[in-house]
Enzyme design. Structure first.
Site, PDB file in Angstrom:
ATOM      1  N   GLY A   1      -3.021  27.021  -3.359  1.00 50.93           N
ATOM      2  CA  GLY A   1      -1.951  26.165  -3.861  1.00 50.93           C
ATOM      3  C   GLY A   1      -0.599  26.753  -3.480  1.00 50.93           C
ATOM      4  O   GLY A   1      -0.484  27.947  -3.151  1.00 50.93           O
ATOM      5  N   CYS A   2       0.449  25.910  -3.536  1.00 46.47           N
ATOM      6  CA  CYS A   2       1.779  26.381  -3.144  1.00 46.47           C
ATOM      7  C   CYS A   2       2.330  27.376  -4.166  1.00 46.47           C
ATOM      8  O   CYS A   2       2.826  28.451  -3.797  1.00 46.47           O
ATOM      9  CB  CYS A   2       2.730  25.202  -2.936  1.00 46.47           C
ATOM     10  N   TYR A   3       2.225  27.064  -5.448  1.00 45.39           N
ATOM     11  CA  TYR A   3       2.694  28.025  -6.461  1.00 45.39           C
ATOM     12  C   TYR A   3       1.925  29.349  -6.355  1.00 45.39           C
ATOM     13  O   TYR A   3       2.532  30.422  -6.416  1.00 45.39           O
ATOM     14  CB  TYR A   3       2.501  27.455  -7.872  1.00 45.39           C
TER      15      TYR A   3
ATOM     16  N   CYS B   1       3.189  31.419  -3.383  1.00 45.19           N
ATOM     17  CA  CYS B   1       4.542  31.918  -3.608  1.00 45.19           C
ATOM     18  C   CYS B   1       4.543  33.081  -4.609  1.00 45.19           C
ATOM     19  O   CYS B   1       5.191  34.102  -4.384  1.00 45.19           O
ATOM     20  CB  CYS B   1       5.398  30.761  -4.122  1.00 45.19           C
TER      21      CYS B   1
END
Ligand SMILES: NC(=O)c1ccc[n+]([C@@H]2O[C@H](COP(=O)([O-])OP(=O)(O)OC[C@H]3O[C@@H](n4cnc5c(N)ncnc54)[C@H](OP(=O)(O)O)[C@@H]3O)[C@@H](O)[C@H]2O)c1
Length: 354
Positions: free
Chosen positions: A147-149, A152
């Protein structure tokens, strides 16, 4: 190589086509999207018009594809992945959804409901190359793209919890506050994403728990070697692309005792992060808080770790483009590794600035 994209009518599918459509070593075999079957791709996404592709209604040539990207909602992705791997065992599947990211079936089912193909959970490799590169190779068939979160925040905290270069220097109890642009929510129409409701405004969501929480905890726990507690609060901000995570953790007593000044500690930690990511072409350690704009449209993640000695905390700010390093770019990075290509192939573009 022949590559297909399922979910071309969504933002992640379109980003994959943007990144792959001009590569001389890639033939886009099928681009599939039910709602635009038969239409030229430029009618759905005008920026992709020069690719001159026609959207297919279904995946029909799966056995001809070397790699198939699934840019679909969870459940639909797992069903399609299972079908592809059964009918075409030599085709590699890169799943952009959450369906194969969590190793524990019960944890998956708590957040997403019954798993349509749980037998594939153990085979899937979590496609975060900076931490799991040795598992992403030509033998791998199924990639769970992060996932992007999680990309990051975990890349921001992993060095401090890892024993790779020394002892972990934070306690296994972290807080992540993260901001996402609205493309993170997909292309579907939703009232809270209307311009008039979203612009000049922001809010937190998922306060009772967000689906990316167990994914972040799973990776950090794996890096640390025992459970890491995570508080994760996502926020929606009025940007189309972009993600910024600020993560906080308490420093170990050993670390605090080692440094006399904050500047000395911060400098040492930034060097430690640079050494940790020395072989990771898309990680850049910076000395000031990154802006989301600095990485827009690129596959880079910029990370700025800082020590606050008086509060005994590590504060890490990380920024990426949720559709590139947070989704499509990371997917292509995984594809390169699966196909035995240099990891940076087709991905060395810089951020679009200003
Ligand atoms: N957006 C991000 O920043 C981001 C980042 C990382 C991961 N992801 C993940 O990537 C996946 C795609 O996200 P997105 O943002 O591109 O979503 P999106 O814009 O809403 O697109 C979803 C795509 O899935 C298709 N679709 C929807 N329901 C389907 C079904 N039941 N069967 C088959 N196809 C279906 C849609 O096509 P039709 O309506 O034409 O069928 C569309 O192409 C999701 O799992 C998401 O969680 C997104």
């Amino acid at each position: 190589m022949k590559v297909s994209i399922v979910g071309i009518t969504g933002y992640v599918g379109a980003e994959l086509a943007r990144l792959l459509g001009r590569r001389p070593d890639v033939e886009l075999l099928e681009v599939v999207g039910r709602s635009a079957a038969g239409q030229p791709i430029g009618k759905v996404f005008p920026n992709l018009a020069p690719l001159k592709l026609t959207v297919a209604g279904e995946l029909e040539r799966m056995t001809e594809a070397d790699v198939i990207f699934l840019a679909l909602p969870h459940h639909a992705s797992a069903e399609t992945a299972a079908e592809i791997l059964e009918k075409s065992p030599t085709t590699k599947v890169i799943d952009m959804s959450a369906d194969f990211r969590l190793k524990d079936r019960a944890t998956y089912e708590k957040w997403y409901g019954p798993h349509p193909a749980a037998y594939l959970l153990l085979e899937a490799v979590y496609g975060l190359p900076e931490l799991y590169r040795d598992q992403i190779n030509p033998q791998t068939r199924l990639i769970a793209n992060p996932g992007c979160y999680p990309t990051c925040s975990t890349l921001g905290l992993a060095p401090a919890l890892s024993s790779k270069l020394g002892k972990p220097f934070i306690e296994p109890d972290v807080i992540v506050d993260a901001l996402s642009g609205t493309s993170g929510a997909g292309r579907g129409l939703k009232q809270n994403l209307h311009f008039s409701e979203m612009t000049e405004s922001t809010a937190a969501y998922g306060l009772e728990g967000h689906r990316h929480l167990p994914e972040i905890a799973q990776t950090l726990t794996d890096v640390y070697g025992s459970p890491v507690d995570v508080i994760f609060t996502p926020h929606l901000v009025p940007l189309s692309r972009g993600m910024l995570a600020t993560s906080y953790a308490r420093l170990t007593d050993d670390f605090v005792a080692t440094y006399k000044t904050q500047a000395e500690a911060t400098q040492a930690v930034r060097q430690y992060y640079r050494d940790f990511y020395a072989n990771d072409p898309f990680v850049v350690i910076v000395d000031e808080s990154p802006y989301t704009k600095q990485v827009a449209g690129s596959n880079y993640i910029y990370i700025c770790p800082t020590i606050n000695l008086s509060s005994r905390r590590l504060v890490v700010v990380s920024a990426l483009d949720n559709l590139t390093k947070g989704a499509g770019g990371e997917g292509v990075q995984n594809m390169n590794l699966l196909m035995g290509l240099p990891e940076t192939t087709g991905l060395d573009m810089l951020g679009l600035y200003p």
